[in-house]
Design a protein around this motif. Structure first.
Motif, PDB file in Angstrom:
ATOM      1  N   PRO A 153      -0.098   4.555   7.798  1.00 20.93           N
ATOM      2  CA  PRO A 153       0.115   3.198   8.298  1.00 20.93           C
ATOM      3  C   PRO A 153       0.969   3.121   9.562  1.00 20.93           C
ATOM      4  O   PRO A 153       1.981   2.435   9.580  1.00 20.93           O
ATOM      5  N   VAL A 154       0.607   3.824  10.644  1.00 20.29           N
ATOM      6  CA  VAL A 154       1.471   3.788  11.840  1.00 20.29           C
ATOM      7  C   VAL A 154       1.264   2.510  12.642  1.00 20.29           C
ATOM      8  O   VAL A 154       2.204   1.799  12.976  1.00 20.29           O
ATOM      9  N   TYR A 235      -2.115   3.546   2.636  1.00 22.10           N
ATOM     10  CA  TYR A 235      -1.280   4.739   2.458  1.00 22.10           C
ATOM     11  C   TYR A 235       0.157   4.387   2.808  1.00 22.10           C
ATOM     12  O   TYR A 235       0.409   3.724   3.803  1.00 22.10           O
ATOM     13  N   ARG A 236       1.088   4.864   1.986  1.00 22.29           N
ATOM     14  CA  ARG A 236       2.495   4.554   2.176  1.00 22.29           C
ATOM     15  C   ARG A 236       3.065   5.369   3.330  1.00 22.29           C
ATOM     16  O   ARG A 236       3.960   4.951   4.052  1.00 22.29           O
ATOM     17  N   LYS A 237       2.577   6.590   3.476  1.00 24.34           N
ATOM     18  CA  LYS A 237       2.986   7.443   4.583  1.00 24.34           C
ATOM     19  C   LYS A 237       1.811   8.351   4.911  1.00 24.34           C
ATOM     20  O   LYS A 237       0.794   8.318   4.222  1.00 24.34           O
ATOM     21  N   SER A 239      -0.903  10.909   4.976  1.00 28.98           N
ATOM     22  CA  SER A 239      -1.441  11.712   3.894  1.00 28.98           C
ATOM     23  C   SER A 239      -2.562  12.580   4.459  1.00 28.98           C
ATOM     24  O   SER A 239      -3.548  12.075   4.974  1.00 28.98           O
TER      25      SER A 239
END
Lengths: 337, 285
Positions: A153-154, A235-237, A239
């Motif tokens: 999630p950038v 996505y939280r970070k 992956s």
């Protein structure tokens, strides 16, 4: 003690500085950044010397190595200067803005005989190492397909404004997220030599792509997909995963687990018929200092050990990272067709 | 501190073993009601402390707690700040200054209008205090007797050897919030040495403590030595080593260290919460 310095104190630079600073074999004598605010913090709270000019720092300090974690467009001049002065260099990814610069730097590092490494940290995640080992043992038989993927999630809103929104400066999902996957595929599966059917998609960003979809073909003729999207907030970070399919089964691997499906048991590897799931707890590389993941410390430990033991780095060499840059170029060119 | 502290990883798709499981969790806890239901179940089993990150959604949970004071009498929250991925993703996209601009409350550039960022850079501690206050806003009116810094920040400051920052944090939390400062870390022995060096005595330190040495940097032996010999208030987390250990053997292992004051764990079902709580109460002296 090995004397080191970190140049560029953004997210990765600060993280490296903390890891280098905590390393028992290293004396972090100085740091360098153009932000007076960041340097002020170092001046106020640490004994580390601060510089805003890397040339001055390299000339003044008796360094053994530098970590270069500036925006990508500064990698070339800084790494070149450090190599000319005979320093060992750890450079953040992506390596250079183009493979022409990269090849020159690879040649210079070889000529100087210094340790050279790039921060593709996935190589220091135990599950991916296990995947490489299993492929080396041929547990999947003849390979039929691979898929290298990364999601995170950038950029999840329409805005921009830093160097990351400028592809000429190494911004964009291709240089940032996708480079990790390309480098990891190189290490684990093989070198892509042809690229087909590329789609570079802007979702929220202007001027750069937020997603990269491409078909990669290796020297061996094996083909696979590259699927990367940094605008996926499910996505939280970040992956990253690699899936490999062969005649004897399939392996799905990410940073936390490796899932192996075999049509027949492989007793030599203690793998059953059907699914076997193994976790990072079995494969994590032990570290003395932990920040954000074992892999970040493990890669610096490896770099420092190579310097200390006077041996050439095998993981994440400039040469490999430069090849990743050329694959990025192939993808960009393929997208223009 | 109570022996059993309920954690929040399961609510926010944090699973150290499986990305797939973490996705399943994020689907299950899509609605705040689902989180509140599990919190209420933990309270029914007798757990009265919830340790949580300053995730945006915790603000909603806090509102619910404040709106229902009768149901949450004597309930305590241990905030852990900041929710690091929020900042990490922002730093990748916006840079450090851009991130400060985004997350420091709206009027900061008014507050510091005189010198703008130049002033701010000279007063890093003031900036830290502003960020702490911003993160703490959602807990106003709730009992927060221990306030933690998250491991990414703790360990970053530790590695950079900016130990004075810990002393300043410690003093500010005590003075402004009348609370005990706590530290989450993946490097417990090194952190304890650092805190002692700046005069922070008997600190609350939450770190991985488990039978297989998972995320115990420097190795299990030095952790065990510190748990036996040093003066501090340990909270054990990752006691199941992300699921690699069975609850009974995991908690039994902790029993040999009488210094451990509390165990932090998260779970999503009442029987599981009940079982783990009973094990902790049985084995933790």
């Amino acid at each position: 003690m090995i004397k080191g310095s970190v140049i560029g104190l953004g997210k990765m630079g600060l993280s490296h500085a903390a890891i280098v600073g905590a390393h028992p074999k290293v004396d972090m004598v100085s740091v360098c950044d153009t932000s007076s605010m960041v340097l002020d913090v170092f001046n106020k709270f640490t004994k580390v010397k601060t510089y805003s000019d890397y040339v001055q720092m390299i000339d003044n300090e008796n360094l053994d190595f530098v970590v270069v974690a500036t925006p990508t467009k500064f990698h070339y001049p800084i790494v070149k200067y450090a190599l000319e002065k005979g320093l060992h260099v750890f450079c953040e990814k992506p390596f250079m803005l183009n493979s022409q610069q990269g090849n020159e730097i690879v040649g210079l590092a070889a000529k100087k005989g210094v340790v050279n490494q790039v921060g593709y940290h996935n190589h220091f995640i135990g599950t991916f190492r296990e995947l490489k080992r299993l492929l080396g043992e041929n547990v999947l038989g003849e390979l039929s397909h691979f898929s290298g993927e990364a999601y995170g999630p950038v950029v999840t809103k329409e805005k921009g404004g830093t160097w990351r929104s400028n592809s000429a400066e190494g911004g964009g999902c291709l240089y940032d997220y996708a480079s990790h996957v390309i480098n990891l595929l190189q290490e684990v599966v093989g070198r892509p030599s042809k690229v087909h059917g590329t789609l570079l998609k802007s979702i929220y960003s202007k001027g750069v792509e937020d997603a990269v979809y491409s078909l990669l073909e290796l020297d061996s003729g094996l083909t696979g997909t590259l699927l990367v999207n940094w605008s996926d907030e499910t996505y939280r970070k970040m992956s990253t995963s690699i899936t490999v399919q062969g005649k004897k089964g399939k392996i799905i691997c990410d940073a936390t687990e490796i899932k192996i499906y075999l049509k027949e048991a492989a007793p030599a590897q203690k793998l059953d018929k059907g699914w076997t799931i193994k976790y990072i707890t079995d494969f994590a590389i032990p570290v003395d200092f932990y920040l954000r993941g074992e892999e970040y410390s493990a890669q610096i430990d490896y770099f420092v050990d190579c310097i200390g033991e006077n041996k050439n780095a095998r993981y994440n060499t400039f040469e490999q990272a430069c090849y990743t840059d050329s694959v990025i170029e192939m993808i960009v060119n393929n997208n223009k067709i | 501190m109570e022996k059993v502290i309920f954690g929040d990883n399961q609510f926010f798709a944090v699973n150290h073993l499986s990305d797939e499981k973490s996705r399943a969790q994020s689907i299950r806890f899509k609605d705040d009601e689902a989180i509140i239901r599990v919190l209420d179940q933990s309270i029914e089993t007798g757990i009265n402390t919830f340790m949580c990150t300053t995730h945006d959604r915790i603000a909603n949970i806090c509102k619910h707690i404040l709106a229902n004071p009768e149901s949450y009498k004597n309930y305590k929250i241990y905030p852990c700040m900041p929710y690091a991925h929020k900042y990490a993703n922002a730093v990748t996209e916006l840079g450090i200054l851009g991130t400060i601009k985004q997350y420091v409350p709206g009027n900061i550039f008014g507050t510091f209008a005189k010198g703008g960022m130049a002033y701010l850079s000279k007063d890093f501690l003031k900036l830290m205090q502003i960020l702490i206050d911003a993160e703490m806003k959602m807990f106003k009116g709730i009992d927060t007797p221990v306030i933690f810094i998250q491991n990414v920040i703790t360990d970053m400051v530790l590695g950079l050897k900016m130990y004075e920052v810990f002393a300043e944090y410690d003093a500010y939390i005590r003075k402004k919030y009348n609370a005990e400062p706590g530290y989450i870390t993946m490097n417990m022995p090194a952190l304890l040495d650092a805190l002692e060096s700046v005069g922070v005595k008997n600190p609350v330190i939450c770190s991985s403590i488990n039978k297989i040495g998972f995320r115990m940097s420097g190795g299990k032996e030095i952790y065990e030595k510190y748990l036996r010999e040093k003066q501090f208030r340990p909270i054990a987390m990752q006691v199941l080593a992300a699921g690699a250990l069975r609850p009974k053997e995991a908690v039994e292992y902790l029993g040999q260290f009488p210094k451990i004051e509390s165990v932090l764990f998260g779970a999503s079902s009442k029987p599981h919460i009940q079982e783990t709580k009973e094990l902790i109460e049985k084995y933790l002296k």
